[in-house]
Design an enzyme around this catalytic site. Structure first.
Site, PDB file in Angstrom:
ATOM      1  N   HIS A   1       6.909   2.150   5.551  1.00  0.00           N
ATOM      2  CA  HIS A   1       5.912   2.874   6.354  1.00  0.00           C
ATOM      3  C   HIS A   1       5.044   1.886   7.153  1.00  0.00           C
ATOM      4  O   HIS A   1       5.412   0.731   7.332  1.00  0.00           O
ATOM      5  CB  HIS A   1       5.097   3.814   5.459  1.00  0.00           C
ATOM      6  CG  HIS A   1       5.974   4.571   4.494  1.00  0.00           C
ATOM      7  ND1 HIS A   1       6.748   5.643   4.882  1.00  0.00           N
ATOM      8  CD2 HIS A   1       6.266   4.353   3.186  1.00  0.00           C
ATOM      9  CE1 HIS A   1       7.452   6.068   3.834  1.00  0.00           C
ATOM     10  NE2 HIS A   1       7.184   5.308   2.798  1.00  0.00           N
TER      11      HIS A   1
ATOM     12  N   GLU B   1       0.314   4.312   0.473  1.00  0.00           N
ATOM     13  CA  GLU B   1       1.546   3.579   0.201  1.00  0.00           C
ATOM     14  C   GLU B   1       1.725   2.453   1.212  1.00  0.00           C
ATOM     15  O   GLU B   1       2.170   1.358   0.862  1.00  0.00           O
ATOM     16  CB  GLU B   1       2.742   4.535   0.253  1.00  0.00           C
ATOM     17  CG  GLU B   1       4.066   3.851  -0.046  1.00  0.00           C
ATOM     18  CD  GLU B   1       5.265   4.763   0.151  1.00  0.00           C
ATOM     19  OE1 GLU B   1       5.065   5.956   0.443  1.00  0.00           O
ATOM     20  OE2 GLU B   1       6.407   4.267   0.026  1.00  0.00           O
TER      21      GLU B   1
ATOM     22  N   HIS C   1       8.414   0.141  -1.532  1.00  0.00           N
ATOM     23  CA  HIS C   1       7.816   1.479  -1.484  1.00  0.00           C
ATOM     24  C   HIS C   1       7.110   1.783  -2.796  1.00  0.00           C
ATOM     25  O   HIS C   1       7.264   1.077  -3.798  1.00  0.00           O
ATOM     26  CB  HIS C   1       8.903   2.552  -1.274  1.00  0.00           C
ATOM     27  CG  HIS C   1       9.517   2.518   0.078  1.00  0.00           C
ATOM     28  ND1 HIS C   1       9.169   3.389   1.084  1.00  0.00           N
ATOM     29  CD2 HIS C   1      10.458   1.684   0.597  1.00  0.00           C
ATOM     30  CE1 HIS C   1       9.869   3.108   2.168  1.00  0.00           C
ATOM     31  NE2 HIS C   1      10.666   2.073   1.900  1.00  0.00           N
TER      32      HIS C   1
ATOM     33  N   GLU D   1      11.027   1.553  -5.420  1.00  0.00           N
ATOM     34  CA  GLU D   1       9.855   2.421  -5.570  1.00  0.00           C
ATOM     35  C   GLU D   1       9.123   1.875  -6.799  1.00  0.00           C
ATOM     36  O   GLU D   1       9.569   2.041  -7.933  1.00  0.00           O
ATOM     37  CB  GLU D   1      10.277   3.874  -5.796  1.00  0.00           C
ATOM     38  CG  GLU D   1      11.071   4.491  -4.658  1.00  0.00           C
ATOM     39  CD  GLU D   1      10.196   5.019  -3.517  1.00  0.00           C
ATOM     40  OE1 GLU D   1       8.954   4.842  -3.582  1.00  0.00           O
ATOM     41  OE2 GLU D   1      10.756   5.597  -2.571  1.00  0.00           O
TER      42      GLU D   1
END
Ligand code: ZN
Length: 331
Positions: free
Chosen positions: A119, A156, A212, A294
């Site tokens: 992101h 995030e 992430h 993640e």
């Protein structure tokens, strides 16, 4: 988010040392599941990184006896500067040939690592740009997404940049050349997922990783590493990178577990900490070994207490770094 798993019980404070059998098992078995079982069997970590003041070492002593000098890396407090990365790593000396722990020997000279901070903090202000569809080989997906955040608003995108900076420092200390796909710079959104893959391809990266943190339900806990599945469609052909990416991912999962004590996900991956996906453009379009991680669930109170702590993010970066270093040395 649709996955429901048992509540995670925080591990009890760990005993100070583990035996040679544990060390051997942890070193030989790459799967995070067994690593976690071993980890639990010897008592786990102190658990609450939010408190930060535990003197308990990171679990890296499972890697090799010579890595015990890293035990002091869990410095108290959450107030580390965001780009502080890795001072402790320089103190790590690992003279054992073939050991899976990294050494400060600069042996990664000539190796290129591309880190993809998931992101972008600016994506929230560029919805039109990031909603544009891009070709991911077997379909079309949004250019990028905003990512998730903790319930208190730590995004995030902030998390991934911070971990990426720490990881870059650690890998550069090993002599690697490191490139980030973006650094919250102009334009302040994206890049699109296809471009994120291309940056790794054209570097060309010897290893690439996308950082992430997840946005699942409260009670869903743990980390997982995402491996590319077999995709041969359009511009995507992951077949040449499946084995190498799996190797990379297993190493990263194992070392992340050891360094952070974060359990493998209880809501995806059946406890292995590994998930294979064919819907991610960043993996589908990669021609170099690549995985996603993640690091935890930002929407879970226990996980978010860790993710928002600088000392824990340093452990996360250390774990990821060790997996990449191991992969680059032995692949
Ligand atoms: Zn994400």
């Amino acid at each position: 988010m649709s996955y429901v798993g048992p509540d995670f019980e925080p591990p009890q404070p760990r005993r100070p040392r583990r035996g040679p059998l544990t060390v051997a098992l942890a070193a030989l078995v790459p799967g995070a599941l067994l690593g976690w079982l071993v980890y639990e069997g010897v008592g786990g970590s102190g658990g609450s990184d939010a408190a930060g003041a535990h003197s308990s070492p990171s679990s890296s002593s499972a890697v090799s006896s010579s890595s015990s000098s890293s035990s002091s890396s869990s410095s108290p407090g959450a107030g580390e500067p965001s780009s502080a990365g890795g001072g402790d790593d320089a103190k790590r000396a690992d003279p054992t040939p073939g050991a899976s722990a990294p050494a400060g020997s600069g042996s990664l000279r000539g190796k290129v690592v591309v880190i993809d901070p998931g992101h972008n903090p600016g994506n929230f202000r560029h919805t039109a740009e990031i909603n544009r569809q891009v070709d991911v080989g077997n379909g079309r997906k949004e250019c990028d997404t905003t990512g998730t955040s903790t319930n208190d608003g730590y995004t995030e995108a902030e998390f991934t940049l911070d971990v990426s900076h720490r990881l870059r420092t650690l890998l550069e200390q090993q002599g690697a050349t490191v490139r980030l796909t973006h650094d919250n710079d102009s334009p302040s959104w994206g890049p699109c997922v296809d471009e994120r893959a291309r940056i790794g391809n054209t570097a060309p990266a010897d290893a690439a990783i996308s950082i992430h943190a997840d946005g699942a339900a409260e009670g869903d806990r743990g980390f997982h590493v995402i491996l590319p599945g077999s995709v041969h469609a359009g511009a995507a052909d992951t077949r040449p990178i499946l084995d190498s990416s799996s190797d990379l991912g297993q190493r990263v999962a194992g070392s992340f577990l050891r360094e952070t004590g974060e359990p493998p996900s209880n809501y995806i991956g059946e406890g292995t900490g590994l998930v294979t996906r064919t819907d991610l453009g960043g993996l589908n379009l990669s021609t170099v070994p690549k995985v996603f991680i993640e690091c935890g669930n930002m929407r879970d109170s226990k996980d978010s207490a860790r993710l928002t702590t600088g000392a824990w993010r340093q452990k996360a970066a250390q774990g990821i770094s060790e997996g990449i270093v191991s992969f680059l040395r032995e692949s």
